[in-house]
Design a protein around this motif. Structure first.
Motif, PDB file in Angstrom:
ATOM      1  N   GLU A  51       6.646  -2.632  -2.349  1.00 59.72           N
ATOM      2  CA  GLU A  51       5.453  -2.863  -3.162  1.00 59.72           C
ATOM      3  C   GLU A  51       5.093  -4.344  -3.199  1.00 59.72           C
ATOM      4  O   GLU A  51       3.923  -4.719  -3.086  1.00 59.72           O
ATOM      5  N   ARG A  52       6.120  -5.188  -3.364  1.00 66.64           N
ATOM      6  CA  ARG A  52       5.859  -6.629  -3.376  1.00 66.64           C
ATOM      7  C   ARG A  52       5.335  -7.105  -2.021  1.00 66.64           C
ATOM      8  O   ARG A  52       4.450  -7.964  -1.945  1.00 66.64           O
ATOM      9  N   ALA A  54       3.644  -5.239   0.167  1.00 69.16           N
ATOM     10  CA  ALA A  54       2.265  -4.761   0.300  1.00 69.16           C
ATOM     11  C   ALA A  54       1.312  -5.634  -0.505  1.00 69.16           C
ATOM     12  O   ALA A  54       0.205  -5.965  -0.054  1.00 69.16           O
ATOM     13  N   GLU A  55       1.739  -6.014  -1.715  1.00 70.87           N
ATOM     14  CA  GLU A  55       0.900  -6.882  -2.547  1.00 70.87           C
ATOM     15  C   GLU A  55       0.689  -8.239  -1.880  1.00 70.87           C
ATOM     16  O   GLU A  55      -0.421  -8.779  -1.864  1.00 70.87           O
ATOM     17  N   GLU A  57       0.854  -8.875   1.346  1.00 76.41           N
ATOM     18  CA  GLU A  57      -0.018  -8.697   2.503  1.00 76.41           C
ATOM     19  C   GLU A  57      -1.480  -8.569   2.074  1.00 76.41           C
ATOM     20  O   GLU A  57      -2.383  -9.092   2.732  1.00 76.41           O
ATOM     21  N   GLY A  58      -1.716  -7.858   0.962  1.00 75.33           N
ATOM     22  CA  GLY A  58      -3.080  -7.731   0.457  1.00 75.33           C
ATOM     23  C   GLY A  58      -3.664  -9.071   0.057  1.00 75.33           C
ATOM     24  O   GLY A  58      -4.821  -9.377   0.371  1.00 75.33           O
ATOM     25  N   ARG A  59      -2.867  -9.883  -0.628  1.00 74.40           N
ATOM     26  CA  ARG A  59      -3.343 -11.213  -1.029  1.00 74.40           C
ATOM     27  C   ARG A  59      -3.592 -12.089   0.192  1.00 74.40           C
ATOM     28  O   ARG A  59      -4.570 -12.840   0.242  1.00 74.40           O
ATOM     29  N   SER A  61      -4.444 -11.046   3.188  1.00 73.63           N
ATOM     30  CA  SER A  61      -5.668 -10.576   3.830  1.00 73.63           C
ATOM     31  C   SER A  61      -6.901 -11.064   3.079  1.00 73.63           C
ATOM     32  O   SER A  61      -7.883 -11.511   3.680  1.00 73.63           O
ATOM     33  N   PHE A  62      -6.844 -11.003   1.737  1.00 72.42           N
ATOM     34  CA  PHE A  62      -7.970 -11.472   0.926  1.00 72.42           C
ATOM     35  C   PHE A  62      -8.216 -12.960   1.136  1.00 72.42           C
ATOM     36  O   PHE A  62      -9.361 -13.401   1.319  1.00 72.42           O
ATOM     37  N   GLU A  65      -9.775 -13.556   4.600  1.00 69.24           N
ATOM     38  CA  GLU A  65     -11.207 -13.255   4.627  1.00 69.24           C
ATOM     39  C   GLU A  65     -12.003 -14.331   3.890  1.00 69.24           C
ATOM     40  O   GLU A  65     -13.075 -14.748   4.342  1.00 69.24           O
TER      41      GLU A  65
END
Length: 203
Positions: A51-52, A54-55, A57-59, A61-62, A65
């Motif tokens: 979970e950490r 994935a979080e 990786e999401g940050r 990616s954000f 962008e």
């Protein structure tokens, strides 16, 4: 040694051995319990780490962008700034004058007629001297040098041809004309008129 003395000694050894075995068994049981706890907690820790991850990786990616958008905005702003600077430089340039090309002398100088005067001026490397024709209009910069070649003048005084003068070496073709006040003037013939069938009285 008597049998009565051996029995207590043997019993003592057995008790020590039993105590040692009990201690080892207790240690092993604790280790097994710890291992079972780690096995039980392993999936939960793995899920937490996933979970950490994935979080994170999401940050990432954000932020990537957002960084791309900022870079694109910066590039567009830089292009607009360059365009504005070019426009400012263009508007700040002094007005350009015009003249009439007469003839060439060498690789760098030519004769022109402008403002009622005949001048010998330099020519920009961007202008092909061999392409210039007698009577062609040229653009001049502030230093009165040729920076561009245009076409032929389409407006001016209406005159009547009286005589085509004899050619003189080194001088463009000339003609004697009569103006609207019957004033006679000597003019240079443009390249486009030299091969034309000119007749006395043409205007």
């Amino acid at each position: 040694m008597t049998s009565s003395d051996a029995t207590p000694a043997s019993r003592a050894r057995r008790e020590r051995d039993v105590a040692s075995l009990v201690s080892q068994i207790s240690f092993l049981e604790e280790e097994v319990t710890a291992l079972r706890r780690r096995v039980t907690d392993g999936p939960r820790q793995t899920r937490a780490l996933e979970e950490r991850l994935a979080e994170a990786e999401g940050r990432a990616s954000f932020l990537s962008e957002r960084n791309d958008r900022l870079a694109e905005t910066l590039r567009e702003a830089r292009e607009q700034l360059l365009t504005l600077r070019e426009e400012i430089d263009r508007l700040a340039q002094p007005p350009s004058g015009y003249g009439i090309f007469l003839n060439r002398h060498d690789e760098d100088t030519v004769d022109i007629f402008t403002g009622g005067r005949k001048l010998r001026v330099s020519i920009s490397p961007n202008v092909e001297m061999d392409s210039l024709l007698h009577g062609q209009e040229v653009m001049l910069n502030e230093a009165m040098n040729i920076v561009a070649a245009t076409g032929f003048e389409r407006a001016g005084d209406v005159v009547m041809l009286k005589e085509i003068l004899q050619p003189v070496e080194g001088i463009p073709a000339r003609a004697l004309v009569i103006g609207h006040t019957d004033e006679e003037r000597v003019v240079y013939l443009a390249e486009t008129l030299r091969e034309a069938p000119l007749r006395i009285g043409d205007s």
